[in-house]
Design a protein around this motif. Structure first.
Motif, mmCIF file in Angstrom:
data_model
loop_
_atom_site.group_PDB
_atom_site.id
_atom_site.type_symbol
_atom_site.label_atom_id
_atom_site.label_comp_id
_atom_site.label_asym_id
_atom_site.label_seq_id
_atom_site.Cartn_x
_atom_site.Cartn_y
_atom_site.Cartn_z
ATOM 1 N N ALA A 23 0.487 -1.263 -0.184
ATOM 2 C CA ALA A 23 -0.290 0.076 0.199
ATOM 3 C C ALA A 23 1.369 1.579 -0.577
ATOM 4 O O ALA A 23 1.858 1.315 0.316
ATOM 5 C CB ALA A 23 -0.526 -0.099 1.509
ATOM 6 N N GLU A 24 0.545 3.098 -0.612
ATOM 7 C CA GLU A 24 0.941 3.562 -0.681
ATOM 8 C C GLU A 24 0.095 4.646 0.335
ATOM 9 O O GLU A 24 -1.004 4.586 0.178
ATOM 10 C CB GLU A 24 1.216 3.671 -1.877
ATOM 11 C CG GLU A 24 2.186 3.381 -2.582
ATOM 12 C CD GLU A 24 1.825 3.844 -4.417
ATOM 13 O OE1 GLU A 24 2.060 4.905 -4.735
ATOM 14 O OE2 GLU A 24 1.843 2.688 -5.094
ATOM 15 N N GLU A 25 1.085 5.406 0.877
ATOM 16 C CA GLU A 25 0.586 6.413 1.601
ATOM 17 C C GLU A 25 1.429 7.695 1.998
ATOM 18 O O GLU A 25 2.428 7.881 1.780
ATOM 19 C CB GLU A 25 -0.056 6.031 3.545
ATOM 20 C CG GLU A 25 -0.701 6.811 3.775
ATOM 21 C CD GLU A 25 -0.774 6.016 5.399
ATOM 22 O OE1 GLU A 25 -1.078 7.347 6.041
ATOM 23 O OE2 GLU A 25 -1.344 4.871 5.572
ATOM 24 N N ARG A 26 0.723 8.333 1.671
ATOM 25 C CA ARG A 26 0.819 10.127 1.482
ATOM 26 C C ARG A 26 1.044 10.333 2.499
ATOM 27 O O ARG A 26 -0.042 11.019 3.399
ATOM 28 C CB ARG A 26 0.302 10.980 0.160
ATOM 29 C CG ARG A 26 1.422 11.772 -0.294
ATOM 30 C CD ARG A 26 0.555 13.343 -0.963
ATOM 31 N NE ARG A 26 -0.143 13.579 -0.140
ATOM 32 C CZ ARG A 26 -0.281 15.165 0.233
ATOM 33 N NH1 ARG A 26 0.571 15.515 -0.958
ATOM 34 N NH2 ARG A 26 -0.951 15.868 1.312
ATOM 35 N N MET A 32 6.199 10.024 1.100
ATOM 36 C CA MET A 32 5.578 8.914 0.596
ATOM 37 C C MET A 32 5.902 7.571 1.862
ATOM 38 O O MET A 32 7.212 7.220 1.573
ATOM 39 C CB MET A 32 5.673 8.616 -0.589
ATOM 40 C CG MET A 32 4.465 7.429 -1.635
ATOM 41 S SD MET A 32 3.286 7.807 -1.776
ATOM 42 C CE MET A 32 3.540 8.322 -3.930
ATOM 43 N N LEU A 33 4.467 6.885 2.139
ATOM 44 C CA LEU A 33 4.968 5.445 3.097
ATOM 45 C C LEU A 33 4.392 3.533 2.139
ATOM 46 O O LEU A 33 3.170 4.439 1.090
ATOM 47 C CB LEU A 33 4.105 5.933 4.405
ATOM 48 C CG LEU A 33 3.897 4.072 5.012
ATOM 49 C CD1 LEU A 33 5.204 3.129 5.558
ATOM 50 C CD2 LEU A 33 3.154 4.596 6.540
ATOM 51 N N LEU A 34 5.447 3.323 1.405
ATOM 52 C CA LEU A 34 5.196 2.487 0.960
ATOM 53 C C LEU A 34 5.004 1.361 1.573
ATOM 54 O O LEU A 34 5.774 0.661 2.043
ATOM 55 C CB LEU A 34 6.371 2.360 -0.194
ATOM 56 C CG LEU A 34 6.826 3.441 -0.348
ATOM 57 C CD1 LEU A 34 8.173 3.074 -2.076
ATOM 58 C CD2 LEU A 34 5.805 4.092 -2.301
ATOM 59 N N ARG A 35 4.141 0.448 1.838
ATOM 60 C CA ARG A 35 4.205 0.008 3.250
ATOM 61 C C ARG A 35 4.303 -1.316 2.449
ATOM 62 O O ARG A 35 3.972 -1.437 1.900
ATOM 63 C CB ARG A 35 2.786 -0.399 3.241
ATOM 64 C CG ARG A 35 2.241 0.680 5.213
ATOM 65 C CD ARG A 35 0.951 0.638 5.253
ATOM 66 N NE ARG A 35 0.336 1.683 5.963
ATOM 67 C CZ ARG A 35 1.177 2.193 7.221
ATOM 68 N NH1 ARG A 35 1.672 1.327 7.947
ATOM 69 N NH2 ARG A 35 0.075 2.860 7.843
ATOM 70 N N ALA A 119 8.573 6.421 -5.264
ATOM 71 C CA ALA A 119 7.559 7.664 -4.843
ATOM 72 C C ALA A 119 8.191 9.162 -5.943
ATOM 73 O O ALA A 119 7.748 10.536 -5.122
ATOM 74 C CB ALA A 119 8.528 7.839 -3.496
ATOM 75 N N GLY A 120 8.878 9.126 -6.958
ATOM 76 C CA GLY A 120 8.482 9.980 -7.890
ATOM 77 C C GLY A 120 9.979 10.468 -8.492
ATOM 78 O O GLY A 120 10.350 11.879 -8.904
ATOM 79 N N PHE A 121 11.015 10.197 -7.662
ATOM 80 C CA PHE A 121 11.885 10.597 -7.161
ATOM 81 C C PHE A 121 13.481 9.993 -8.212
ATOM 82 O O PHE A 121 14.146 8.854 -7.767
ATOM 83 C CB PHE A 121 12.292 10.643 -5.847
ATOM 84 C CG PHE A 121 12.119 11.827 -5.107
ATOM 85 C CD1 PHE A 121 12.763 13.022 -5.061
ATOM 86 C CD2 PHE A 121 10.844 11.439 -3.956
ATOM 87 C CE1 PHE A 121 12.157 13.719 -4.042
ATOM 88 C CE2 PHE A 121 10.314 12.438 -3.250
ATOM 89 C CZ PHE A 121 10.733 13.287 -3.867
ATOM 90 N N VAL A 188 9.898 4.509 4.006
ATOM 91 C CA VAL A 188 9.150 6.052 3.581
ATOM 92 C C VAL A 188 10.550 7.021 3.071
ATOM 93 O O VAL A 188 11.539 6.444 2.738
ATOM 94 C CB VAL A 188 9.407 6.224 5.315
ATOM 95 C CG1 VAL A 188 9.034 7.347 5.295
ATOM 96 C CG2 VAL A 188 8.231 5.650 6.101
ATOM 97 N N VAL A 189 9.800 7.458 1.873
ATOM 98 C CA VAL A 189 10.424 8.301 1.254
ATOM 99 C C VAL A 189 10.317 9.050 1.218
ATOM 100 O O VAL A 189 9.187 10.032 1.536
ATOM 101 C CB VAL A 189 10.469 8.015 -0.830
ATOM 102 C CG1 VAL A 189 10.924 9.067 -1.643
ATOM 103 C CG2 VAL A 189 10.804 6.115 -0.994
ATOM 104 N N TRP A 190 11.202 10.024 1.407
ATOM 105 C CA TRP A 190 11.231 11.551 2.319
ATOM 106 C C TRP A 190 11.757 12.301 1.196
ATOM 107 O O TRP A 190 12.597 12.735 1.612
ATOM 108 C CB TRP A 190 12.024 11.387 3.406
ATOM 109 C CG TRP A 190 11.631 12.596 4.711
ATOM 110 C CD1 TRP A 190 11.962 13.344 4.377
ATOM 111 C CD2 TRP A 190 11.046 12.053 6.087
ATOM 112 N NE1 TRP A 190 12.015 14.324 5.672
ATOM 113 C CE2 TRP A 190 11.186 13.316 6.486
ATOM 114 C CE3 TRP A 190 10.284 11.124 6.499
ATOM 115 C CZ2 TRP A 190 10.797 13.701 8.092
ATOM 116 C CZ3 TRP A 190 9.554 11.160 7.625
ATOM 117 C CH2 TRP A 190 10.191 12.682 8.315
#
Ligand code: MD6
Ligand code: FE
Length: 225
Positions: A23-26, A32-35, A119-121, A188-190
């Motif tokens: 799951a992904e959670e912003r 972004m949290l990538l569970r 996460a877009g990076f 977590v991508v931060w």
């Protein structure tokens, strides 16, 4: 197969559930949290950590203020994060041995790049990985990660083993942190506007985990130099 089972709004966060249990959670703009993203890699990651610690043992570093950290740390890659009475900084060599930090394993690099891209990076190439080890009772007080040269690069953080409560604050130390439950394999991508947000880890509760025993490990990948 990635059939969408559900999509619900949880407070400010969007949660997407897939059949694989991912799951992904912003958490915030840029965070972004990538569970479950690293669940399958967890055993191999732990084997790499065991090799790394044979060359660069976990140690309880001293803060500049003279407190012994409850989290034990080591590093791999060309830039290892250290703290002592002189301050926080990155060092090419392990101050305990004088040797360069162990090389970054390929599975570390690969995982960090895949998570960042998701996460877009795109194109994230870390030069250091700080490895944190928590026994029950260990905690990390609220801090910012600001010893890196380029804040345009995200930090990728991988949780392994016992669950923990991540404290996710804001741009000011006084911002009341949200409590985010992190489990083994969560990533977590931060970066972006959240890159300098205050964060920490609440005191680790006792437990037993099939991959890590009585401990939690965390990998934070950085582009430090
Ligand atoms: C930990 N993590 O989860 C500590 N820093 O053990 C961090 O301090 C951290 O998870 C920057 C970005 C993500 C993190
Ligand atoms: Fe941090």
């Amino acid at each position: 197969m990635s059939k969408v089972l559900g999509n619900k709004i949880l407070g400010a966060a969007t949660l997407d559930l897939f059949s694989g249990g991912e799951a992904e959670e912003r958490l915030a703009e840029g965070a972004m949290l990538l569970r479950g993203f690293a669940v399958d890699d967890a055993p191999a990651l732990m084997r790499s950590i065991a090799e790394i610690e044979r060359m660069a043992a976990f140690r309880h570093m001293m803060t500049p203020g003279g407190r012994r950290m409850s989290v034990a740390m080591t590093n791999c890659g060309v830039a290892g994060w250290v703290t002592d009475r002189q301050g926080y900084r990155y060092e090419a060599c392990d101050p305990d041995s004088g040797n360069p930090w162990p090389a970054m394993p390929d599975i570390f690099n690969d995982l960090a790049a895949r998570a960042a891209a998701k996460a877009g990076f795109a194109g994230f190439l870390p030069d250091g990985c700080l490895i944190n080890r928590y026994d029950s009772g260990a905690q990390l007080t609220l801090h910012q990660d600001k010893d890196e040269r380029d804040f345009a690069m995200p930090i990728v953080s991988v949780s392994l083993g016992l669950p923990a409560t991540f404290l996710f604050g804001g741009a000011q130390r006084r911002d009341r942190p949200r409590r985010v439950a992190l489990e083994s394999g969560d990533v977590v991508v931060w970066g972006g506007p959240a890159r300098l947000f205050f964060h920490g880890v609440a005191r680790l509760a006792e437990g037993a985990h099939e991959v890590t025993g009585s401990r939690r490990y965390n990998l934070t990948f950085r582009k430090a130099l």
